[in-house]
Design an enzyme around this catalytic site. Structure first.
Site, PDB file in Angstrom:
ATOM      1  CB  VAL A   1      -0.135   5.682  -2.148  1.00  0.00           C
ATOM      2  CG1 VAL A   1      -0.875   7.160  -2.074  1.00  0.00           C
ATOM      3  CG2 VAL A   1      -1.325   4.722  -1.566  1.00  0.00           C
TER       4      VAL A   1
ATOM      5  CG  ASP B   1       6.506   8.348  -0.033  1.00  0.00           C
ATOM      6  OD1 ASP B   1       5.776   7.412   0.535  1.00  0.00           O
ATOM      7  OD2 ASP B   1       6.241   9.449  -0.380  1.00  0.00           O
TER       8      ASP B   1
ATOM      9  CB  SER C   1       3.427   9.009   2.230  1.00  0.00           C
ATOM     10  OG  SER C   1       3.201   7.823   1.359  1.00  0.00           O
TER      11      SER C   1
ATOM     12  CG  ASP D   1       3.050 -22.501   1.052  1.00  0.00           C
ATOM     13  OD1 ASP D   1       2.079 -21.764   0.482  1.00  0.00           O
ATOM     14  OD2 ASP D   1       2.799 -23.611   1.698  1.00  0.00           O
TER      15      ASP D   1
ATOM     16  CG  ASP E   1      -2.448 -21.115   1.871  1.00  0.00           C
ATOM     17  OD1 ASP E   1      -3.179 -21.981   1.857  1.00  0.00           O
ATOM     18  OD2 ASP E   1      -1.245 -21.017   1.401  1.00  0.00           O
TER      19      ASP E   1
ATOM     20  CG  HIS F   1      -4.038 -12.310  -1.597  1.00  0.00           C
ATOM     21  ND1 HIS F   1      -5.287 -12.133  -2.533  1.00  0.00           N
ATOM     22  CD2 HIS F   1      -3.497 -10.971  -1.103  1.00  0.00           C
ATOM     23  CE1 HIS F   1      -5.182 -10.843  -2.593  1.00  0.00           C
ATOM     24  NE2 HIS F   1      -4.376 -10.111  -1.707  1.00  0.00           N
ATOM     25  CB  THR F   2       0.684 -17.765   0.377  1.00  0.00           C
ATOM     26  OG1 THR F   2       0.797 -18.882   0.785  1.00  0.00           O
ATOM     27  CG2 THR F   2       1.950 -16.468   0.623  1.00  0.00           C
TER      28      THR F   2
ATOM     29  CG  HIS G   1      -2.065  -0.902   0.957  1.00  0.00           C
ATOM     30  ND1 HIS G   1      -3.667  -0.576   1.287  1.00  0.00           N
ATOM     31  CD2 HIS G   1      -2.318  -2.133   0.648  1.00  0.00           C
ATOM     32  CE1 HIS G   1      -4.295  -1.441   0.988  1.00  0.00           C
ATOM     33  NE2 HIS G   1      -3.724  -2.532   0.356  1.00  0.00           N
TER      34      HIS G   1
ATOM     35  N   GLY H   1       4.853   5.842  -3.702  1.00  0.00           N
ATOM     36  CA  GLY H   1       5.972   5.667  -3.909  1.00  0.00           C
ATOM     37  C   GLY H   1       6.378   5.044  -2.619  1.00  0.00           C
TER      38      GLY H   1
END
Length: 313
Positions: A64, A68, A70, A238, A230, A183-184, A60, A66
């Site tokens: 947005v 940095d 923020s 994995d 998962d 998402h694993t 995230h 980069g």
């Protein structure tokens, strides 16, 4: 259960990469990486879901403005921080970054950026969760602007649109499929997938009926419960996630569509068949993502407190 990724994520100019290097703090703060790792290990020992939280934070932040830091800036009476906006509102793990920063300031004042702490902490939790061990180029600086105009892809974003979003960050379709492999180790709350279930009145035929029945029962519970993305190795980095979506056992629509769309299915199949390939690709994709919009040299600042800009900034 904790919340995780719903999704993740200026084109990258070659100049932005120039001053990022492995071991950047070798002379200015030799123990920087070990200090971060110690904080991460301490948290991981009591909360293995921190891996999902930090992966999401890293995604995230980079997607947005980069990479940095923020995202870490708190809201004030006159401005709303990114962390209070849209999908960012459920990002967590800020206290771990604070803990690492406090230790780093004691050892090497005004030296290690908050942006680098995020990247290093993410690397360390991935390794602790059975994922790849990789070197993180460091030397990022912290941004001077927090952008509350956050527009990230969501759980129902079509694959074609998601591909465009990732391409705009300089990432390929294969790298998109790789990064969604985060998402694993995540969960999704019922509100993000209940529209796919038979109980919604418009069941999604791409979901395995046995999984549908399980999720319908889960989502009848009060409090917007969550399901592991998962379902086999829920805290291990994995390739099981890819194997499951090939069996129509994807929880979120975007995940399931990765296994069905002609542009992404070959990559899903490749990772499902070869765990080592996924591990290598995941490390490389995280390293590349961690360079998006990086501030280097004299750009930005090195915050003393990751939650606020330095005075006079």
């Amino acid at each position: 259960m904790q919340k995780i990724s719903i999704l993740l994520f200026f084109f990258i100019l070659p100049l932005a990469f120039a001053d990022l290097q492995v071991g950047f703090y070798g002379s200015t703060c030799p123990k920087a990486e070990s200090i971060v790792k110690q904080a991460v290990q301490k948290r991981f020992n009591r909360d293995k879901s921190i891996t999902a939280a930090l992966l999401r934070m890293h995604f995230h932040d980079c997607f947005v403005k980069g990479c940095d830091a923020s995202l870490l800036i708190d809201s004030t009476n006159t401005s709303t921080g990114e962390k209070e906006t849209g999908a960012d509102a459920s990002v967590r793990g800020y206290d771990l970054i604070d803990e690492a920063k406090k230790s780093l300031e004691a050892a090497c004042p005004s030296t290690v950026s908050c942006a680098d702490i995020i990247a290093l902490a993410t690397r360390d939790t991935v390794a602790l969760s059975g994922g790849p061990k990789y070197n993180v180029p460091t030397g990022r600086r912290d941004g001077l602007v927090a952008n509350s105009d956050v527009d990230l892809p969501g759980p129902t974003t079509p694959v074609s649109q998601a591909r465009s979003i990732f391409a705009n960050k300089g990432l390929t379709t294969e790298e998109m499929v790789t990064l969604l492999g985060a998402h694993t180790v995540g969960v999704a709350h019922c509100g993000f997938f209940s529209g796919r279930l038979s109980s919604s009145g418009t069941p999604d035929p791409t979901m395995d009926p046995a999984l549908d029945a399980k999720l319908v029962k889960l989502c009848k519970s009060a409090g917007n419960p969550a399901a592991f993305l998962d379902q086999n190795t829920s805290f291990i980095v994995d390739n099981q996630f890819y194997k499951q979506i090939l069996l129509k056992r994807g929880i979120m629509q975007i995940d399931q569509q990765l296994a069905l769309d002609p542009s992404t299915k070959p990559f899903v199949s490749g990772f499902a068949a070869n765990g080592a390939k996924f591990q290598k690709s995941f490390a490389n994709a995280l390293i590349k993502m961690g360079k998006i919009g990086a501030l280097v040299g004299n750009q930005g600042e090195i915050r003393k407190n990751c939650r606020v800009f330095n005075k006079g900034s």
